[in-house]
Each structure stands twice: as C-alpha cells, then as structure tokens.
Design a protein around this motif. Structure first.
Motif, short mmCIF file in Angstrom:
data_model
loop_
_atom_site.label_atom_id
_atom_site.label_comp_id
_atom_site.label_asym_id
_atom_site.label_seq_id
_atom_site.Cartn_x
_atom_site.Cartn_y
_atom_site.Cartn_z
N PHE A 257 7.26 7.51 16.24
CA PHE A 257 7.85 8.50 15.32
C PHE A 257 6.76 9.12 14.45
O PHE A 257 6.68 10.34 14.29
N GLU A 258 5.92 8.25 13.87
CA GLU A 258 4.91 8.73 12.92
C GLU A 258 3.82 9.55 13.62
O GLU A 258 3.41 10.60 13.12
N ILE A 259 3.34 9.10 14.78
CA ILE A 259 2.30 9.83 15.51
C ILE A 259 2.79 11.21 15.92
O ILE A 259 2.09 12.21 15.78
N TYR B 226 3.62 10.18 1.94
CA TYR B 226 2.41 9.40 1.73
C TYR B 226 1.26 10.08 2.47
O TYR B 226 1.46 11.00 3.27
N CYS B 227 0.06 9.62 2.20
CA CYS B 227 -1.13 10.26 2.77
C CYS B 227 -1.48 9.66 4.13
O CYS B 227 -1.44 8.43 4.30
N SER C 128 0.82 -1.22 0.00
CA SER C 128 0.00 0.00 0.00
C SER C 128 0.85 1.26 0.00
O SER C 128 0.33 2.35 -0.28
N LEU C 129 2.15 1.13 0.29
CA LEU C 129 3.00 2.31 0.41
C LEU C 129 4.09 2.41 -0.65
O LEU C 129 4.15 3.39 -1.40
N PHE D 186 13.10 9.70 6.90
CA PHE D 186 13.49 8.39 7.42
C PHE D 186 12.54 7.92 8.51
O PHE D 186 12.08 6.77 8.51
N LEU D 187 12.22 8.80 9.45
CA LEU D 187 11.35 8.43 10.57
C LEU D 187 9.94 8.10 10.11
O LEU D 187 9.28 7.22 10.67
N SER D 188 9.47 8.81 9.07
CA SER D 188 8.11 8.56 8.59
C SER D 188 7.99 7.21 7.88
O SER D 188 6.92 6.62 7.82
N LEU D 189 9.11 6.73 7.32
CA LEU D 189 9.10 5.45 6.61
C LEU D 189 9.38 4.26 7.52
O LEU D 189 9.11 3.12 7.15
#
Length: 322
Positions: A254-256, A174-175, A73-74, A273-276
């Motif tokens: 990281f993402e939150i 990404y969304c 999905s990514l 990097f952190l978002s992935l």
C-alpha cells in the motif's frame, strides 16, 4: 518551487482531518498505548520464562522491539502535528523520521525472513535444529537483523542529507524519503536518488523474498511425506509467521504504491488509512498472533491469567487442549 530553502514542511494530508482532530488524537493515543503495552508484555513474558527462551521466541521478541521502535517514530509525531494549527514539521525532524521509519520497515521484513528460516530449520531438520540454530548462530542473525538496515539505509540516506529543499509541501501524514527528494531544489537529484532508491528496495527485498520462498517450498515438500497429524502440527507452527508476513506485506505494498504512483483518484480518507496500515496494524497484531498462536507461549499466558484469577481454571484447560 521558490528559491528559498525550506525550514519546515506543511503536511497537507492533515487538512482532511481538521474537523475530527480531537477524536483522531484519542484514537492515535489509544493505538500507541496498546502497541507499547502489548509488545512490552510479550517481551517481558519471554524474558522472565526460561522455558520460552527458544530461537523463534528470541526473534519474536526482536520483532516486538522493532514494533515499539516503528510506532514511537510515527504516532507521537502524528499526534503533535495533528493538534498544531499549521500542520508543519521542521525539516530536521522530518529527515529524522524518514530514517526511523525506513529502517523500521527494512528491519521488519528482515526479521520475518529470519523467522521463516527458523521454521525451515525446525520442520525440515528437527534432529539438527539446535545445532543449526545455536546460540552463536542466533546472535549473528540478531545482529544482522538489527544492524544491516541501519547501516545500509544510512549509506543511501547520505545522498538525501546533501539536498537542500525548495518545496515546502509534504502530501502525507508523515515524512518519507521519496517525498523529501521531490521537494529538492535540484531536479537532477530527483531522478538519480529515485533510481538508487529502487535499487536499494530490490537489495532489501529480493534476498528476504528468496529466503522466505525457499524456506516454505522446502517445508511444503517435507510436509508431503508426513502423516496428516504431523502435517497439521508442523503447519500450525507456521501460521503466526505467515499471517504476520501477509499483514506486513499488504501494508508495505500500500505504502510503496502510494509513494511511487499517482493515487489522487482514491479518496483522501482511504489513502490516510492505507498509509498508516504498515506501522499501526502489524505492531498490534503481531504480539497477539504469537502470544495466542504459539502453543507454549499461549500456555504461559493462560496460566498467568489463572494465577491472577482473571480466567477460571476449567476454561483455560479447555483452551490449552484445543
């Protein structure tokens, strides 16, 4: 925001990657291929060996299926947008990606919670383990982990689907739902959906955290009364799960944090990097952790390597004994 309903979003995070897009495309393609191959091999190994048809391995297979789902999905979408000239994504595809990624994240944590309960049953009630983890119980847990995130997030996501979008900028690779809401034409919807989103996160996270903490508190208490050798053997079966849990939790945090708070003081490369992390690292690490960290699975893998003369028999025997 203007008054025109947006048809596409511009993914501004890709601007920092424009000069390296061919190299990054190769890296993302390699990561995706490794993820699919490792998880597919792990699922095939478990499926074809009846000796491995144990509850924990069933849940691990489900984890691998979810890894393939999340990565698919990514990463392909990232590669497409990366190589485009405008770095745009159609709103409908963006909204679909939000659903896929959020259900992947929710399912991942729920499966890890179920696996924690399995370790609790195996270590605290070894004589009753097969009764506690009967085929019927396993089927219900698998159905819960598969359907609960899909249904619950769909109920919440129906609020986002009703929005129209005046903003046209998505400052990520990404969304994600929060960024969609920020681009809404209605300011009142932002506060409402953000609040509902926080409540939903708690509903998803708290039961799983309670299950995991309860399971390991009970395991720790039982291990105190065991011999040192029994403690070592019991805890060894928990190591892959604990590492997977730690790996995923770090990536999710990281993402939150990035989605909910201003992180502009951090360099764009670090934020990328952190978002992935939570969708790239766990899908690659988990099949390795469970394949090499679980003895019965490791033995089957090593025997396959001997059969195809990839490794010498003496080396494999030494690894199995260790």
């Amino acid at each position: 925001m203007d008054n025109t309903t947006a048809l596409t979003f511009t993914m501004t995070a890709y601007t920092a990657m424009a000069n390296y897009k061919h190299g990054l495309f190769t890296i993302f393609l390699l990561l995706y291929c490794i993820t699919i191959i490792l998880n597919s091999l792990f699922i095939t190994l478990i499926h074809q060996n009846k000796a491995l048809h144990q509850p924990m391995n069933v849940f691990t297979c489900m984890l691998s299926i979810n890894e393939i789902y999340g990565s698919t999905s990514l990463l392909p979408a990232i590669m497409v947008v990366l190589m485009s000239e405008t770095h745009e994504i159609v709103v409908k595809w963006c909204m679909a990606q939000v659903y896929f990624l959020h259900t992947y994240a929710a399912a991942e944590f729920l499966i890890l919670a179920v696996m924690g309960y399995d370790r609790y049953a195996a270590i605290c009630f070894p004589l009753h383990y097969h009764g506690m983890m009967s085929n019927s119980k396993i089927g219900k847990l698998v159905a819960l982990a598969a359907l609960y995130p899909l249904i619950v997030f769909a109920c919440f996501y129906s609020l986002t689907l009703q929005l129209s979008f005046c903003g046209k900028v998505m400052p990520k690779l990404y969304c994600v739902n929060m960024e969609l809401v920020k681009n809404s034409c209605s300011n009142s919807s932002i506060l409402y959906i953000s609040t509902v989103g926080l409540v939903l996160i708690l509903l998803f996270v708290v039961p799983q955290v309670v299950t995991i903490v309860f399971s390991y508190v009970k395991i720790a208490r039982v291990c105190r009364n065991l011999s040192r050798e029994s403690q070592r053997n019991a805890l060894k079966t928990c190591v892959p799960h604990l590492l997977s849990l730690l790996n995923y939790t770090i990536g999710s945090c990281f993402e939150i944090i990035q989605t909910r708070f201003d992180m502009t003081f951090v360099s764009i490369e670090t934020r990328i990097f952190l978002s992935l992390y939570f969708v790239v690292i766990p899908p690659i690490a988990n099949p390795v952790l469970y394949g090499l960290g679980t003895q019965i699975v490791r033995v089957h893998i090593l025997n396959l390597l001997v059969r195809y003369k990839i490794l010498p028999t003496n080396l494999v025997k030494a690894v199995i004994v260790a």
